[in-house]
Design a protein around this motif. Structure first.
Motif, short mmCIF file in Angstrom:
data_model
loop_
_atom_site.label_atom_id
_atom_site.label_comp_id
_atom_site.label_asym_id
_atom_site.label_seq_id
_atom_site.Cartn_x
_atom_site.Cartn_y
_atom_site.Cartn_z
N CYS A 1 4.57 13.52 -7.74
CA CYS A 1 4.30 12.61 -8.85
C CYS A 1 2.86 12.81 -9.31
O CYS A 1 1.96 12.94 -8.49
CB CYS A 1 4.49 11.16 -8.41
SG CYS A 1 4.15 10.00 -9.76
N ASN B 1 1.01 10.58 -10.64
CA ASN B 1 0.24 9.35 -10.45
C ASN B 1 -0.01 9.10 -8.97
O ASN B 1 0.68 9.66 -8.10
CB ASN B 1 1.01 8.12 -10.99
CG ASN B 1 0.79 7.91 -12.47
OD1 ASN B 1 0.06 8.66 -13.12
ND2 ASN B 1 1.42 6.89 -13.02
N GLN B 2 -0.96 8.23 -8.73
CA GLN B 2 -1.19 7.75 -7.35
C GLN B 2 -1.37 6.24 -7.42
O GLN B 2 -2.48 5.73 -7.24
CB GLN B 2 -2.45 8.38 -6.76
CG GLN B 2 -2.38 9.88 -6.60
CD GLN B 2 -3.69 10.42 -6.04
OE1 GLN B 2 -4.00 10.26 -4.86
NE2 GLN B 2 -4.47 11.04 -6.89
N CYS B 3 -0.28 5.54 -7.71
CA CYS B 3 -0.37 4.09 -7.88
C CYS B 3 -0.69 3.41 -6.55
O CYS B 3 -0.10 3.75 -5.52
CB CYS B 3 0.94 3.54 -8.42
SG CYS B 3 1.45 4.31 -9.97
N ASN C 1 7.86 7.38 -14.68
CA ASN C 1 6.54 6.89 -15.05
C ASN C 1 6.21 7.21 -16.51
O ASN C 1 5.08 6.96 -16.95
CB ASN C 1 5.46 7.44 -14.10
CG ASN C 1 5.34 8.95 -14.16
OD1 ASN C 1 5.82 9.58 -15.09
ND2 ASN C 1 4.71 9.53 -13.17
N ARG D 1 5.27 5.04 -1.36
CA ARG D 1 5.12 6.30 -0.62
C ARG D 1 3.81 6.35 0.16
O ARG D 1 3.65 7.15 1.06
CB ARG D 1 5.29 7.53 -1.52
CG ARG D 1 4.26 7.70 -2.58
CD ARG D 1 4.65 8.82 -3.54
NE ARG D 1 3.64 8.95 -4.57
CZ ARG D 1 3.24 10.09 -5.08
NH1 ARG D 1 3.77 11.22 -4.67
NH2 ARG D 1 2.33 10.12 -6.02
N TYR D 2 2.86 5.46 -0.21
CA TYR D 2 1.62 5.39 0.56
C TYR D 2 1.67 4.35 1.66
O TYR D 2 0.72 4.17 2.39
CB TYR D 2 0.44 5.08 -0.38
CG TYR D 2 0.31 6.07 -1.49
CD1 TYR D 2 0.17 7.43 -1.21
CD2 TYR D 2 0.36 5.66 -2.82
CE1 TYR D 2 0.08 8.35 -2.23
CE2 TYR D 2 0.26 6.58 -3.84
CZ TYR D 2 0.12 7.92 -3.54
OH TYR D 2 0.05 8.83 -4.55
N PHE E 1 0.14 0.59 -5.50
CA PHE E 1 1.25 -0.16 -4.92
C PHE E 1 2.43 0.72 -4.53
O PHE E 1 3.46 0.24 -4.08
CB PHE E 1 1.75 -1.23 -5.91
CG PHE E 1 1.98 -0.70 -7.29
CD1 PHE E 1 3.08 0.08 -7.58
CD2 PHE E 1 1.07 -0.97 -8.30
CE1 PHE E 1 3.28 0.58 -8.85
CE2 PHE E 1 1.26 -0.48 -9.58
CZ PHE E 1 2.37 0.31 -9.84
N CYS E 2 2.30 2.04 -4.72
CA CYS E 2 3.44 2.93 -4.47
C CYS E 2 3.82 2.89 -3.00
O CYS E 2 2.98 3.03 -2.12
CB CYS E 2 3.09 4.35 -4.86
SG CYS E 2 4.48 5.50 -4.64
N TYR F 1 10.02 2.58 -4.71
CA TYR F 1 8.66 2.72 -5.21
C TYR F 1 8.50 2.02 -6.54
O TYR F 1 9.28 1.18 -6.91
CB TYR F 1 8.30 4.21 -5.28
CG TYR F 1 8.99 4.98 -6.34
CD1 TYR F 1 8.28 5.89 -7.09
CD2 TYR F 1 10.33 4.80 -6.63
CE1 TYR F 1 8.89 6.61 -8.08
CE2 TYR F 1 10.94 5.52 -7.61
CZ TYR F 1 10.23 6.43 -8.33
OH TYR F 1 10.83 7.13 -9.32
N GLY F 2 7.47 2.34 -7.26
CA GLY F 2 7.09 1.56 -8.42
C GLY F 2 7.91 1.72 -9.67
O GLY F 2 7.74 0.94 -10.59
N TYR G 1 10.95 8.69 -4.15
CA TYR G 1 9.54 8.42 -3.88
C TYR G 1 8.65 8.98 -4.98
O TYR G 1 7.49 8.60 -5.08
CB TYR G 1 9.12 9.12 -2.60
CG TYR G 1 9.13 8.28 -1.36
CD1 TYR G 1 9.16 6.91 -1.42
CD2 TYR G 1 9.09 8.88 -0.12
CE1 TYR G 1 9.17 6.16 -0.26
CE2 TYR G 1 9.09 8.14 1.04
CZ TYR G 1 9.13 6.78 0.96
OH TYR G 1 9.13 6.05 2.10
N GLY G 2 9.14 9.94 -5.71
CA GLY G 2 8.31 10.66 -6.68
C GLY G 2 8.81 10.49 -8.09
O GLY G 2 9.66 9.63 -8.36
S1 SF4 Z 1 4.80 4.20 -8.13
FE1 SF4 Z 1 5.91 5.82 -9.19
S2 SF4 Z 1 4.44 6.59 -10.68
FE2 SF4 Z 1 3.27 5.48 -9.14
S3 SF4 Z 1 2.67 7.03 -7.62
FE3 SF4 Z 1 4.56 6.09 -6.90
S4 SF4 Z 1 6.15 7.47 -7.65
FE4 SF4 Z 1 4.32 7.90 -8.85
#
Ligand code: SF4
Length: 205
Positions: free
Chosen positions: A19, A21-23, A97, A28-29, A25-26, A202-203, A68-69
């Motif tokens: 992805c 972006n690196q949100c 996104n 995946r983190y 609230f994601c 995810y977001g 996740y992406g």
């Molecule tokens: S929430 Fe969506 S757009 Fe944001 S980093 Fe995660 S996968 Fe990418």
């Protein structure tokens, strides 16, 4: 490795972890798994592997590209799978996104629109400064405007457009809703942080 996961009557497809972006609230983190599904991909699945993982799509009300992406990173695979599902009369939603045109450097909407019933775009912010702060886009300045342009560009092609924002303290939800409904003229959906973990990966939603 989980390529598909079921939530309610919908089947979600996890086809990439990439992805731009690196949100903050994601999910995946925060975690590798949702409801017991490990969504970290050792390798991105092929179209054949995705279709095999789906099995009989008639069992589901809707099939959702999510993961996740950012699914539109894999445009060719999204089109191929959606085309197959459209042939079976299964509604397809793409959660994105809104950076598909930036990723591919062309207008990809006419390419996916014939095969999908709904697109859900995460706008997430009321202006570029806030967007950059919470989403940290790798495309840099102008990304927020490009996401808005993507949403507008969907309107002639896709009947169901949902634009979402996550309820995090840095954003003004009321202003985002006004932008979505009045400026962009599409449906707004508020997401809560808990929804991301409990209902989805995810977001995007
Ligand atoms: S929430 Fe969506 S757009 Fe944001 S980093 Fe995660 S996968 Fe990418």
């Amino acid at each position: 490795m989980t390529i598909v996961y079921q939530i309610g009557h919908s089947l979600y497809l996890n086809i990439t972890n990439r992805c731009p972006n690196q949100c903050g609230f994601c999910v995946r983190y925060k975690t590798d798994s949702i409801q017991g599904y490990d969504l970290t991909l050792a390798a991105e699945p092929s179209v054949k592997e995705i279709l095999e993982a789906i099995g009989n799509p008639a069992r589901f009300r809707e099939i959702v590209f999510c993961g996740y992406g950012e699914p539109l990173v894999r445009l060719a695979e999204v089109i191929a799978v959606s085309k197959f599902l459209k042939g079976k009369n299964i509604p397809v939603r793409v959660n994105t996104n809104g950076q598909g045109n930036l990723i591919h450097q062309r207008n990809i909407i006419p390419e996916i629109a014939p095969y999908i019933s709904t697109i859900s775009v995460s706008l997430n912010a009321e202006n570029e400064d806030v967007y950059n702060q919470i989403c940290q886009p790798s495309f840099g300045p102008g990304t927020y405007q490009k996401v808005k342009e993507f949403i507008l560009a969907c309107k002639p092609y896709i009947a169901n457009i949902i634009v979402t924002a996550v309820a995090v303290p840095q954003v003004n939800i009321k202003t985002i809703q006004q932008i979505v409904e009045q400026e962009l003229g599409v449906r707004f959906k508020l997401r809560h942080n808990d929804d991301i973990v409990q209902e989805n990966s995810y977001g995007h939603k």
